[in-house]
Design a protein around this motif. Structure first.
Motif, short mmCIF file in Angstrom:
data_model
loop_
_atom_site.label_atom_id
_atom_site.label_comp_id
_atom_site.label_asym_id
_atom_site.label_seq_id
_atom_site.Cartn_x
_atom_site.Cartn_y
_atom_site.Cartn_z
N ALA A 24 42.16 30.41 38.60
CA ALA A 24 42.97 31.80 38.93
C ALA A 24 43.09 32.62 37.66
N ASP A 71 35.55 33.88 44.63
CA ASP A 71 36.85 34.47 43.88
C ASP A 71 36.36 35.34 42.84
N ALA A 128 37.00 39.53 42.67
CA ALA A 128 38.02 40.04 41.77
C ALA A 128 37.20 41.29 40.86
N ARG A 161 47.31 40.03 44.37
CA ARG A 161 47.62 38.84 43.57
C ARG A 161 48.96 38.81 43.43
N SER A 213 51.03 35.34 45.59
CA SER A 213 51.61 34.59 44.81
C SER A 213 53.15 34.42 45.24
N ASP A 264 41.77 36.18 37.02
CA ASP A 264 42.42 37.01 36.94
C ASP A 264 42.20 37.89 35.51
N VAL A 297 51.13 32.94 38.28
CA VAL A 297 50.32 34.16 38.67
C VAL A 297 51.36 35.16 38.38
#
Length: 320
Positions: free
Chosen positions: A109, A236, A240, A255, A259, A113, A269
């Motif tokens: 992640a 993912d 994104a 996101r 979270s 991100d 996150v």
């Protein structure tokens, strides 16, 4: 893009006095226990540039590093937020990436991100700092920790070679859409390289055209096709990228929501986004959050966290 700081909740403190701030932080750590409220009050209401000045003044006055001192005084999630606030953006991103690849398993992640949402200039700065600080290239680290097509997408993003012009080539957009369609929906198995070439290389305006054309050809949004054609980390990271191209604040709002909803909170996150976006686009993220979920980000954080950790996040969030 709005000038940096214009859409953030954290703005320059008026009448900024780094000496007074440094003294206040020093006082907050004197004796037994720490005055967390003072730490929150100072650091959550100063910009990154102002915090750097406080660090310099603190070192001059005390002969010690402010981050080191706070690190030994604080603990848990509150400490993570405070230390993040004291870092320059590329330093914080590099640190988060390093930490995401530490030990067994990888926190994918974090890789997704950060690398899917940063500009070329930001990625270059992260790369440079990572190499300097950790003695190896970020690409080598990523290659040692990921594999397959997911790795290839991350390596492409790390080259910081995305076209950042505003040029839209309509004929090329139609071709790109057709190629993605033929590489995915229209065949058995998926040729992911085609997705990579288009999604990691083309500029934002051009990609928005590609997405429109794709919908005409396939009858569905590109996000839906990615979900149908891919799975795991590869799905993912492509999602994104698409979401960041369409609406970056909405990507971060989603996101943040994920979270905190359901059982437990993915603090890593939550912290990363609140710290990294506070000065950039937190106002937009809050607006998107409310639009998407019908509740304020403030109320979500309040209901999901506690103590000094909650207080500092709410300050970064700004009011309801």
């Amino acid at each position: 893009m709005a000038a940096i700081g214009k859409r953030g909740t954290v703005t320059e403190a008026a009448g900024f006095d780094p000496e007074a701030d440094a003294q206040r932080l020093r006082g907050a750590m004197k004796g037994t226990g720490t005055d967390e409220a003072a730490v929150t009050e100072v650091l959550s209401h100063r910009t990154i540039a102002q915090r750097q000045r406080i660090k310099e003044v603190f070192k001059q006055a005390v002969g010690k590093d402010l981050a080191d001192e706070l690190s030994s005084e604080l603990s848990g999630n509150f400490r993570s937020v405070v230390l993040g606030l004291l870092m320059l953006p590329p330093v914080y991103d590099a640190y988060e990436l390093k930490y995401a690849m530490k030990g067994a398993g990888t926190e994918e992640a974090a890789l997704i991100d950060i690398l899917a949402s940063r500009s070329n200039a930001e990625v270059k700065a992260i790369n440079a700092f990572y190499k300097k600080e950790y003695g190896k290239s970020l690409e080598d680290a990523v290659c040692g920790d990921t594999s397959g097509m997911f790795q290839r997408v991350l390596v492409s993003l790390l080259t910081a070679g995305r076209d950042e012009s505003d040029n839209v080539d309509n004929a090329q957009a139609v071709l790109d859409a057709k190629e993605i369609y033929e590489a995915g929906e229209a065949r058995w198995g998926t040729d992911e390289v085609k997705f990579l070439t288009v999604l990691c290389v083309r500029n934002q305006k051009h990609l928005l055209r590609v997405f429109e054309e794709y919908k005409k050809i396939s009858g569905r949004e590109i996000e839906d096709s990615i979900k149908r054609e891919m799975s795991g980390c590869l799905e993912d990271v492509f999602l994104a990228i698409v979401k960041c191209i369409r609406n970056k604040p909405a990507f971060f709002a989603e996101r943040l929501y994920k979270s905190m909803k359901g059982l437990g909170t993915t603090d890593s996150v939550l912290i990363r986004i609140m710290v990294a976006r506070a000065e950039i686009d937190m106002l937009d993220i809050k607006a998107e959050f409310l639009k998407m979920y019908g509740k304020t980000l403030h109320s979500f954080i309040k209901g999901d966290t506690s103590g000094d950790y909650r207080k500092i996040l709410l300050e970064l969030c700004g009011g309801e």
